[in-house]
Design an enzyme around this catalytic site. Structure first.
Site, PDB file in Angstrom:
ATOM      1  CG  PHE A 129      -1.873   1.168   1.221  1.00  0.00           C
ATOM      2  CD1 PHE A 129      -3.018   1.141   0.433  1.00  0.00           C
ATOM      3  CD2 PHE A 129      -1.624   2.309   1.974  1.00  0.00           C
ATOM      4  CE1 PHE A 129      -3.901   2.220   0.404  1.00  0.00           C
ATOM      5  CE2 PHE A 129      -2.498   3.387   1.951  1.00  0.00           C
ATOM      6  CZ  PHE A 129      -3.637   3.336   1.167  1.00  0.00           C
ATOM      7  CG  ASP A 214       5.449   3.296   1.907  1.00  0.00           C
ATOM      8  OD1 ASP A 214       5.481   3.949   2.964  1.00  0.00           O
ATOM      9  OD2 ASP A 214       4.432   3.200   1.189  1.00  0.00           O
ATOM     10  CE  LYS A 243      -1.069   5.435   7.773  1.00  0.00           C
ATOM     11  NZ  LYS A 243      -0.749   4.840   6.491  1.00  0.00           N
TER      12      LYS A 243
END
Ligand SMILES: *Cc1c(COP(=O)(O)O)cnc(C)c1O
Length: 390
Positions: A129, A214, A243
């Site tokens: 993702f 990532d 995040k």
């Protein structure tokens, strides 16, 4: 009639009005133990005094200028990230998917400037993702995210997660980079073994291509190191962060070596809000706390405690749970029961977990969770599992 909020989420019937540390509170005073932390965002819990102070102090002084001018908070946060990591340089974004966009652009520009405009292809893995922008969904490539949104951004080669033998043959003259999450988040908390991450680094070196990590979900202390790749003893060329770095304020970043970033000269990329004073003031406060060795040692100790207790929980409820996996305080429990039913049963007991692919539930608690709260979490999950089977 369509709801006034675009209905792209099926939301749980929960409405929180206040947060305190590891707790979320509804208007009627009902308290929930938050093991989701807004999907690994509230790394220091809710209303951490240092973050509240950083944000309110900055809000009283200056909110926004523009990247046309110097932003001291942005400079300070970039310096902290460069000091603490492999990186020589940082670009700030507002989200993970914007970090993905720049990582893709940076890798392609790198090869273009080296006289290889044909090297545009990025190898990615199933279950990954990378966000919901056009580049992000093309990178992940799953039917669920891409269907109906064509034509997709070309230049991605999708390989099966875990099929290491497939990687070397997939590298061609057009390959620019490999992009991978050290621990897959949305994919169901699937850690890439250290040996595989080392293998990817070796492959990239051998073929002279770039390694893009990532770490949007697994970074910023989540696995017990400041960044997850440190466990494998390797360094990427480019890294996506978001995040946890903002602790709840929208903030992301792309970190890169001087070499990998060499194509990104003045005018090649930009952002109105990226690296704004508010976000970077909070990011500095987050980094000051999380990059501390003692703080990370505590994360590892508590992760060990939680993991041990979860193994007991899973063993006690074989009809609900199957296995525990993950790294640090990034934990996935593969379920035997339907994961959404387990998450909903948790809500009934006042404990919040997050569903993910592969029929897992995710535990991504604030890194500041206490031993007592870990004990309480197990009690509530145990009760949820019992009620689910009753
Ligand atoms: C959440 C996430 C993203 C996207 O971040 P947004 O801030 O939602 O755009 C990208 N990569 C990973 C690994 C993520 O977990």
């Amino acid at each position: 009639m369509i709801s006034s909020v675009l209905p792209t989420y099926s939301r749980a019937p929960l409405t929180f009005v206040k947060g305190e540390g590891t707790w979320l509170i509804e208007a009627d005073g009902r308290r929930f133990l938050d093991l989701g932390a807004g999907i690994a965002v509230n790394a220091l819990g809710h209303a951490h005094p240092a973050l509240t102070k950083a944000l309110t102090d900055q809000a009283g002084a200056l909110w926004h200028t523009s990247n046309l001018y110097n932003i001291p908070q942005q400079q300070a946060l970039a310096d902290k990230l460069v000091d603490a990591t492999f990186a020589d340089t940082v670009f700030f974004t507002n989200s993970g998917t914007e970090a993905c966009e720049l990582a893709v652009k940076m890798a392609r520009k790198y090869w273009f400037d080296k006289g290889h405009p044909e090297k545009v292809d990025i190898i990615t893995f199933s279950g990954s993702f990378h966000g919901r922008s056009s580049a992000g969904i093309a990178a992940a490539g799953s039917e669920k995210m891409t269907r109906g949104f064509g034509p997709l951004l070309p230049g991605f080669t999708h390989l099966e997660f875990g099929d290491h033998d497939a990687i070397a043959p997939a590298i061609t003259d057009q390959t620019a980079a490999i992009m991978v999450e050290p621990v897959q988040g949305e994919g169901g908390i699937r850690p890439l073994p250290d040996a595989c991450l080392k293998g990817l680094r070796d492959l990239c070196d051998e073929h002279g291509i770039l390694l893009i990590l990532d770490e949007v979900q697994c970074g910023v202390g989540r696995t017990g190191k400041l960044f997850a790749h440190e466990w494998a003893g390797i360094e990427p060329d480019i890294m996506m962060v978001a995040k946890g770095i903002g602790g709840g304020f929208p903030l992301g970043a792309v970190l890169a070596t001087e070499n990998a970033a060499s194509g990104m000269t003045a005018g090649t990329h930009g952002s109105t809000y990226g690296g704004n004073p508010l976000g970077c003031a909070v990011g500095c406060a987050v980094m000051d706390i999380i990059s501390d060795a003692e703080f990370l040692a505590e994360v590892n100790r508590k992760a060990g405690l939680l993991r041990q207790k979860l193994e007991g929980l899973v063993a006690a409820h074989p009809e609900v749970f199957e296995t525990v996996r993950g790294a640090g305080l990034m934990i996935g429990i593969k379920c035997k029961a339907t994961n959404l039913d387990v998450v909903n049963a948790g809500y009934d007991q006042g404990v919040i977990t997050v569903p993910a692919a592969d029929n897992t539930i995710r535990l991504l608690p604030p890194l500041t969770i206490t031993d007592a709260e870990i004990g309480e979490a197990i009690l509530r999950l145990d009760k949820a599992a019992t009620e689910l089977m009753a």
